[in-house]
Design an enzyme around this catalytic site. Sequence first.
Site, PDB file in Angstrom:
ATOM      1  N   HIS A  29       0.709  -1.221   0.037  1.00  0.00           N
ATOM      2  CA  HIS A  29       0.031   0.081  -0.061  1.00  0.00           C
ATOM      3  C   HIS A  29       0.771   1.123  -0.007  1.00  0.00           C
ATOM      4  O   HIS A  29       0.587   2.167  -0.663  1.00  0.00           O
ATOM      5  CB  HIS A  29      -0.849  -0.211   1.214  1.00  0.00           C
ATOM      6  CG  HIS A  29      -1.730   1.173   1.355  1.00  0.00           C
ATOM      7  ND1 HIS A  29      -3.034   1.176   1.140  1.00  0.00           N
ATOM      8  CD2 HIS A  29      -1.235   2.270   1.900  1.00  0.00           C
ATOM      9  CE1 HIS A  29      -3.556   2.665   1.560  1.00  0.00           C
ATOM     10  NE2 HIS A  29      -2.418   3.102   1.829  1.00  0.00           N
ATOM     11  N   GLU A  30       1.779   1.460   0.870  1.00  0.00           N
ATOM     12  CA  GLU A  30       2.686   2.452   1.020  1.00  0.00           C
ATOM     13  C   GLU A  30       3.447   2.698  -0.213  1.00  0.00           C
ATOM     14  O   GLU A  30       3.561   3.901  -0.556  1.00  0.00           O
ATOM     15  CB  GLU A  30       3.609   2.335   2.245  1.00  0.00           C
ATOM     16  CG  GLU A  30       2.827   2.397   3.655  1.00  0.00           C
ATOM     17  CD  GLU A  30       1.772   3.523   4.036  1.00  0.00           C
ATOM     18  OE1 GLU A  30       2.069   4.564   3.201  1.00  0.00           O
ATOM     19  OE2 GLU A  30       1.082   3.336   4.787  1.00  0.00           O
ATOM     20  N   HIS A  65       1.674   4.536  -2.943  1.00  0.00           N
ATOM     21  CA  HIS A  65       1.497   5.924  -2.932  1.00  0.00           C
ATOM     22  C   HIS A  65       2.677   6.345  -3.695  1.00  0.00           C
ATOM     23  O   HIS A  65       2.664   7.415  -4.433  1.00  0.00           O
ATOM     24  CB  HIS A  65       1.819   6.488  -1.341  1.00  0.00           C
ATOM     25  CG  HIS A  65       0.344   6.286  -0.701  1.00  0.00           C
ATOM     26  ND1 HIS A  65      -0.917   6.701  -1.186  1.00  0.00           N
ATOM     27  CD2 HIS A  65       0.324   5.878   0.673  1.00  0.00           C
ATOM     28  CE1 HIS A  65      -1.756   6.431  -0.270  1.00  0.00           C
ATOM     29  NE2 HIS A  65      -1.080   5.977   0.772  1.00  0.00           N
ATOM     30  N   ASP A  75      -5.113   7.240  -1.712  1.00  0.00           N
ATOM     31  CA  ASP A  75      -5.847   6.344  -0.664  1.00  0.00           C
ATOM     32  C   ASP A  75      -7.336   6.399  -1.297  1.00  0.00           C
ATOM     33  O   ASP A  75      -7.895   7.403  -1.887  1.00  0.00           O
ATOM     34  CB  ASP A  75      -6.034   7.037   0.793  1.00  0.00           C
ATOM     35  CG  ASP A  75      -4.754   6.687   1.594  1.00  0.00           C
ATOM     36  OD1 ASP A  75      -4.212   5.588   1.281  1.00  0.00           O
ATOM     37  OD2 ASP A  75      -4.088   7.799   1.891  1.00  0.00           O
TER      38      ASP A  75
HETATM   39 ZN   LIG Z   1      -2.396   5.409   2.256  1.00  0.00          ZN
END
Ligand SMILES: [Zn+2]
Length: 186
Positions: free
Chosen positions: A114-115, A118, A124
Amino acid sequence: MTSRLNRLAVAFLATALATVGVTVANPAPASAAMTICYNTSQAGSYASVANQAASIWNNATVNLTLSANCGSNLRIYRITGGGSYAVRTSLGNGRVYIDTQQAAQYSVLRIMTHEIGHILGLPDNYNGNCALLMSGGSAGTSCTNAYPSTAEANRVSNLFAGTFSATDRSADVFRDSWPSVLTPVG
Ligand SMILES: [Zn+2]
């Protein structure tokens, strides 16, 4: 003497502006595949998790390759407290911080992918859908999905092909909500 210095200054400024003009007029080809060198020297025990996350992104996307310890486009840190977050300095560049306290409750591989998402241009999307990677902590601690959806992966591929707006590629900080789950008392 003063006027000569002024003329030199003007000439220097003109050269500098011309250089800027050339850069703007001839941007580097956006379609070139980018190698994102990630560095796990500060990742501690999460280095292997970072390698797994890199493989997931490499398998799911085109136009970019995450490669270990060939440089430091992306630095990965293991921290305790403060929450997991990502600092994107530009598309494919930045820093990822993984909070051990959040990793104790949520899938650490899901947090990691997830990170990194980015850094690869994704925002998000806290809609609670476990099938999405960017739903993050909103999908709950039982959600261990660490794979981007087809739409998420395609968006990253398209970003690295240069087909989306500058907003997706801009510098940004993503402070993530992976809410702690309190143990019921009594
Ligand atoms: Zn996030």
